[in-house]
Design an enzyme around this catalytic site. Structure first.
Site, PDB file in Angstrom:
ATOM      1  N   LYS A   1      -0.636  -4.136  14.371  1.00  0.00           N
ATOM      2  CA  LYS A   1       0.569  -4.150  13.523  1.00  0.00           C
ATOM      3  C   LYS A   1       1.628  -3.238  14.154  1.00  0.00           C
ATOM      4  CE  LYS A   1       2.186  -3.148   8.846  1.00  0.00           C
ATOM      5  NZ  LYS A   1       1.911  -3.355   7.425  1.00  0.00           N
TER       6      LYS A   1
ATOM      7  N   THR B   1       5.940   7.316  -2.138  1.00  0.00           N
ATOM      8  CA  THR B   1       6.815   6.251  -1.622  1.00  0.00           C
ATOM      9  C   THR B   1       7.175   5.284  -2.750  1.00  0.00           C
ATOM     10  OG1 THR B   1       5.755   6.449   0.513  1.00  0.00           O
ATOM     11  CG2 THR B   1       7.030   4.460   0.173  1.00  0.00           C
TER      12      THR B   1
ATOM     13  N   GLY C   1       6.290  -4.771   4.269  1.00  0.00           N
ATOM     14  CA  GLY C   1       6.369  -4.119   2.966  1.00  0.00           C
ATOM     15  C   GLY C   1       7.758  -4.382   2.400  1.00  0.00           C
ATOM     16  N   ARG C   2       8.718  -3.581   2.875  1.00  0.00           N
ATOM     17  CA  ARG C   2      10.075  -3.680   2.332  1.00  0.00           C
ATOM     18  C   ARG C   2      10.685  -5.072   2.494  1.00  0.00           C
ATOM     19  NH1 ARG C   2      11.770   1.629   5.520  1.00  0.00           N
ATOM     20  NH2 ARG C   2       9.929   0.941   6.670  1.00  0.00           N
TER      21      ARG C   2
ATOM     22  N   ASP D   1       0.820  -1.217   0.000  1.00  0.00           N
ATOM     23  CA  ASP D   1       0.000   0.000   0.000  1.00  0.00           C
ATOM     24  C   ASP D   1       0.849   1.260   0.000  1.00  0.00           C
ATOM     25  OD1 ASP D   1       0.922  -0.744   2.574  1.00  0.00           O
ATOM     26  OD2 ASP D   1      -0.561   0.554   3.524  1.00  0.00           O
TER      27      ASP D   1
ATOM     28  N   SER E   1       2.181   4.665  -0.853  1.00  0.00           N
ATOM     29  CA  SER E   1       1.569   5.814  -1.537  1.00  0.00           C
ATOM     30  C   SER E   1       2.382   6.087  -2.804  1.00  0.00           C
ATOM     31  CB  SER E   1       1.607   7.032  -0.614  1.00  0.00           C
ATOM     32  OG  SER E   1       2.965   7.360  -0.370  1.00  0.00           O
TER      33      SER E   1
ATOM     34  N   SER F   1       7.985  -4.310   9.041  1.00  0.00           N
ATOM     35  CA  SER F   1       9.422  -4.594   9.052  1.00  0.00           C
ATOM     36  C   SER F   1      10.244  -3.351   9.378  1.00  0.00           C
ATOM     37  CB  SER F   1       9.884  -5.244   7.748  1.00  0.00           C
ATOM     38  OG  SER F   1       9.634  -4.435   6.629  1.00  0.00           O
ATOM     39  N   GLY F   2       9.741  -2.175   9.037  1.00  0.00           N
ATOM     40  CA  GLY F   2      10.323  -0.928   9.531  1.00  0.00           C
ATOM     41  C   GLY F   2      11.749  -0.616   9.112  1.00  0.00           C
TER      42      GLY F   2
ATOM     43  N   LYS G   1      -6.291  -0.503   7.032  1.00  0.00           N
ATOM     44  CA  LYS G   1      -5.083  -0.183   7.808  1.00  0.00           C
ATOM     45  C   LYS G   1      -4.983   1.317   8.038  1.00  0.00           C
ATOM     46  CE  LYS G   1      -0.490   0.872   6.529  1.00  0.00           C
ATOM     47  NZ  LYS G   1       0.798   0.592   5.871  1.00  0.00           N
TER      48      LYS G   1
ATOM     49  N   GLU H   1      -2.070   0.234  13.475  1.00  0.00           N
ATOM     50  CA  GLU H   1      -0.611   0.269  13.289  1.00  0.00           C
ATOM     51  C   GLU H   1       0.034   1.483  13.954  1.00  0.00           C
ATOM     52  OE1 GLU H   1       0.759   0.317   9.197  1.00  0.00           O
ATOM     53  OE2 GLU H   1       2.842   0.163   9.792  1.00  0.00           O
TER      54      GLU H   1
END
Ligand code: 13P
Length: 328
Positions: free
Chosen positions: A217, A26, A288-289, A21, A23, A259-260, A134, A175
């Protein structure tokens, strides 16, 4: 489908959630790293490569979409993505926050935008097949931050978001992300994450949120990325579990970590270690990453690399599926 049933399906054993997701800004940063122009078509092609990975549904229970992708179509079947994913037994989810804005003129802390018209927007997504949503809040760590005011405001907004989504029939992913940029110690990260989670659950309780129909999350508890002493995998797993056990009610069915900015490998190993102990909730991933980085680099925006991109993506999805069962 009831909220409880959807939430349990999201954290079904051996499965986790793909956060796709990003944006458009990003996504542009991601595509810049492979020298690919970011436009509606290239973003559609990228998501198409990921979502069509063979047997993805064995590892991924749900995918969080950005508004643009929610309205786009699978390139071969011409089905809208919510319908296409549902036909593959993957739950379609939607990011419903509208990003971040600064809370103060000094631009130190941020709050999340999007509550004003949230009811109408979430009703639309629900009518088009979304099963969950989310909303992300962020907290920066410095010597003085996050402030009590920032934690309170973002916690109250997360609870209001959860209330609206549950009233419509969407399972809210809540989250609250404590960012790991900075040189703070893992102890500081533990203290801040505890305080944030504590206030988030206080706010959720005060709005009578149905805990059985939501997913948390959170970040893992890590040392700041610029901290000179980085913590061991054991320390991260231990402090993260302790922090969650002290603050998250056992009626929440699942915790799906972000995962940050951790490497793909570390994000997987931390999750695996935490799943070696018995926990009150399912512990899985909503990365995500850490699910996409090698896939993006293998794909490089070229159709002849689609299979390579999908293989790299499935490798991470399978590894994290094993880690969510402590089987790695
Ligand atoms: P990362 O796993 O890349 O942190 O992204 C997860 C996410 O959904 C952030 O909101």
């Amino acid at each position: 489908m009831s909220l409880e049933k959807i939430a349990n399906q999201m954290v079904e054993s051996g499965k986790g959630i793909l956060a796709a997701d990003e944006s458009n800004p990003t996504c542009k940063k991601k595509f810049d790293s492979i020298n690919l122009e970011s436009n509606a078509l290239s973003r559609n092609q990228y998501r198409d490569m990921l979502f069509n990975a063979p047997e993805l549904e064995n590892y991924i229970s749900g995918i969080i979409l950005f508004d643009e992708t929610f309205r786009q179509k699978d390139l071969s079947s011409n089905q809208l993505y919510p319908d296409f994913l549902s036909s593959k037994n993957i739950l379609p989810g939607i990011k419903v926050d509208l990003g971040l804005t600064y809370m103060d003129s000094a631009k130190l802390e941020q709050q999340t935008r999007g509550l004003e018209d949230l009811y109408d927007r979430t009703s639309f997504y629900f009518s088009k097949g979304a099963k969950f949503s989310k909303w992300r809040s962020v907290f920066h760590i410095t010597n003085d931050l996050p402030s009590d005011q920032c934690i309170k405001k973002n916690s109250e907004d997360l609870a209001e978001y959860a209330l609206i989504c549950q009233s419509i029939g969407l399972v809210p992913i809540v989250e609250p992300e404590v960012l790991m940029d900075g040189n703070h110690s893992i102890q500081k990260s533990y203290e801040v994450t505890s305080k944030v989670l504590n206030l988030v659950f206080e706010s959720l309780s005060s709005k009578s949120i149905n805990f059985e129909g939501m997913i948390l999350k959170p970040n893992m508890v890590l040392s700041g990325y610029q901290c000179s002493s980085q913590s061991s995998i054991e320390q991260v797993a231990e402090l993260t579990l302790q922090c969650l056990k002290n603050n998250v009610p056992s009626s929440v069915p699942g915790i799906a970590f972000l995962s940050g900015g951790q490497s793909e490998d570390l994000a997987t190993r931390h999750l695996n270690l935490m799943n070696l102990s018995t926990n009150p909730w399912k512990l899985t991933f909503s990365y995500g990453r850490a699910l996409q980085t090698s896939a993006l680099n293998a794909w490089k925006g070229e159709s002849r690399n689609i299979i390579l991109g999908q293989k790299a993506f499935l490798n991470r999805a399978k590894a994290n599926s094993l880690a969510s069962q402590g089987l790695l």
